[in-house]
Enzyme design. Structure first.
Site, PDB file in Angstrom:
ATOM      1  N   ALA A 242     -46.537  87.826  46.855  1.00 18.97           N
ATOM      2  CA  ALA A 242     -47.099  88.060  45.517  1.00 18.97           C
ATOM      3  C   ALA A 242     -46.146  88.899  44.674  1.00 18.97           C
ATOM      4  CB  ALA A 242     -48.457  88.752  45.635  1.00 18.97           C
ATOM      5  N   GLU A 264     -41.855  72.680  42.898  1.00 20.00           N
ATOM      6  CA  GLU A 264     -41.583  71.364  43.466  1.00 20.00           C
ATOM      7  C   GLU A 264     -42.418  71.158  44.729  1.00 20.00           C
ATOM      8  OE1 GLU A 264     -37.860  69.088  45.720  1.00 20.00           O
ATOM      9  OE2 GLU A 264     -37.485  70.852  44.477  1.00 20.00           O
TER      10      GLU A 264
END
EC number: 2.3.1.48
Length: 408
Positions: A242, A264
């Protein structure tokens, strides 16, 4: 026939699970080399040793890939208690070393003493590139630990060689991993390091990294796309993912030329992490205020998320759903129903597309062909799948809400 079965059993003794046989370490101190508690193992090895993740020809196989904690200088050794050729002349063992040499860059050592001597040079290792962010994590054993996030590129001296060593971890922890062409100057690299003390000196240990490719968007924008992200196993579960994603997002938000930030082929775990980070960013935006959430997802939400945080409409919609769930009293049947229908409206998109395709099919397919397609799009099944999807989504959303609440 009995002889054949006996032979098969004896040969089976020379099969090893490569995920167990491969021993990985990040070494800070000489004693770490013999300390089994510092060893970790791959989640995957199929790209190197095949879908079965089995190596044949050895008993007690151990494939050591040890790295110095900072520079990732590498020790590569193969050990075994016995080899199949010692008992069977006509049977060849797998080429264990050759397959590892295909993915580990040249420059490693096979001598443990030489590897330990490399630890003395770790004091010379410094993080690459520009520091973007620093943060601390509390450890019960070590107190407050300090971490830094750096942005690097291929112009940093020594970085390409370091990256070649770093990316070898991808093969063991990302199921469909592949190496990138790091020479392409469209790549950005973001690295996490831990600062630690050894004999009165400050040293740095590699924690994880992210690669981002900058795509061109007509006429004068770019779209950074996250390609790879990995926090090394000894550091997982401590919030570094995070911290890294937040730092990367803030970096690109500061660049006017950036259109939005994508990923992606993101994994489920990455999508959950991104949801968490984006909710933290968006919960302070005016358009996502609690009194506006029950009115539905709005153009203002999409625009403000895009303009201020480079978040595209699809991701902003998920953020809205999470924040609306947090603001909804789900014990109130009417409010719960409104929320459920709002989320299912988005989830129904793929099914609606199937219905449009079915309408087209009716015009051009023969009856027997149409029946086979209609079976795939049975309405009752659609409703059941939609409800399952909704329950999974809400469960994921609740975890994100709980995580944010613990960070408050």
């Amino acid at each position: 026939m009995a002889g054949v079965n006996t032979m098969e059993k004896k040969l089976a003794e020379y099969k090893c699970d490569t995920n167990e046989a491969i021993c990985l370490k990040l070494v800070r101190f000489p004693e770490d080399v013999e300390d089994d508690s510092t060893t970790f193992h791959p989640e995957y090895s199929h790209q190197i040793y095949g879908d079965d993740e089995v190596a044949f020809g050895y008993k007690g196989l151990q494939i050591q890939l040890f790295y110095t904690a900072g520079n990732l200088s590498t020790l590569f050794k193969v050990k075994h208690s016995s080899k199949v050729t010692e008992m069977f002349d006509c049977v060849e063992p797998d080429d264990i070393e050759g397959k590892i040499r295909e993915i580990v860059p040249a420059g490693f050592t096979c001598n443990t003493d030489d590897f330990i001597s490399l630890l003395e040079k770790e004091a010379n290792f410094k993080p690459f590139g520009t520091q973007l962010h620093t943060y601390t994590v509390h450890s019960e054993d070590a107190g407050e630990l300090t971490y830094q996030i750096h942005k690097a590129d291929i112009t940093c001296p020594g970085f390409l060689e370091y990256h070649e060593r770093l990316q070898t971890f991808l093969m063991w922890f990302i199921e469909t991993a592949s190496y990138i062409d790091a020479d392409d100057d469209h790549w950005d690299f973001f690295l996490v390091f831990e600062k630690y003390n050894k004999d009165g000196e400050t040293l740095y240990a590699t924690v994880g990294y992210m690669t981002v490719y900058n795509y061109y968007v007509y006429p004068d924008k770019t779209r950074p796309r996250v390609s790879q992200m990995l926090i090394l196993p000894p550091f997982q579960g401590e919030g570094h993912g995070a911290q890294l994603l937040e730092a990367v997002h803030r970096f690109y938000c500061s660049l006017p030329k950036v259109q939005d930030i994508t990923a992606e082929d993101p994994s489920e775990s990455y999508v959950k992490l991104r949801d968490y980070v984006l909710v933290k960013f968006c919960q302070g935006l005016q358009s996502f205020a609690v009194d506006k959430l029950h009115l539905g997802f709005s153009a203002d939400m999409a625009k403000e998320a895009q303009d201020k945080l480079k978040i595209n409409k699809k991701h902003a919609r998920r953020v809205y759903e999470i924040l609306r769930l947090r603001a909804t009293d789900m014990s109130d049947e009417e409010k719960a129903r409104e929320y459920r229908l709002e989320v299912k409206k988005r989830l129904f998109g793929p099914y609606r597309k199937n219905q449009r395709e079915l309408t087209k099919m009716r015009k051009c397919l023969r009856p027997e062909e149409l029946v086979s397609h209609m079976d795939q799009m049975d309405t009752q099944t659609q409703h059941e799948e939609l409800e399952k999807s909704y329950q999974v989504v809400v469960e994921d959303y609740r975890r994100i809400i709980e995580r944010i609440a613990t960070q408050a």
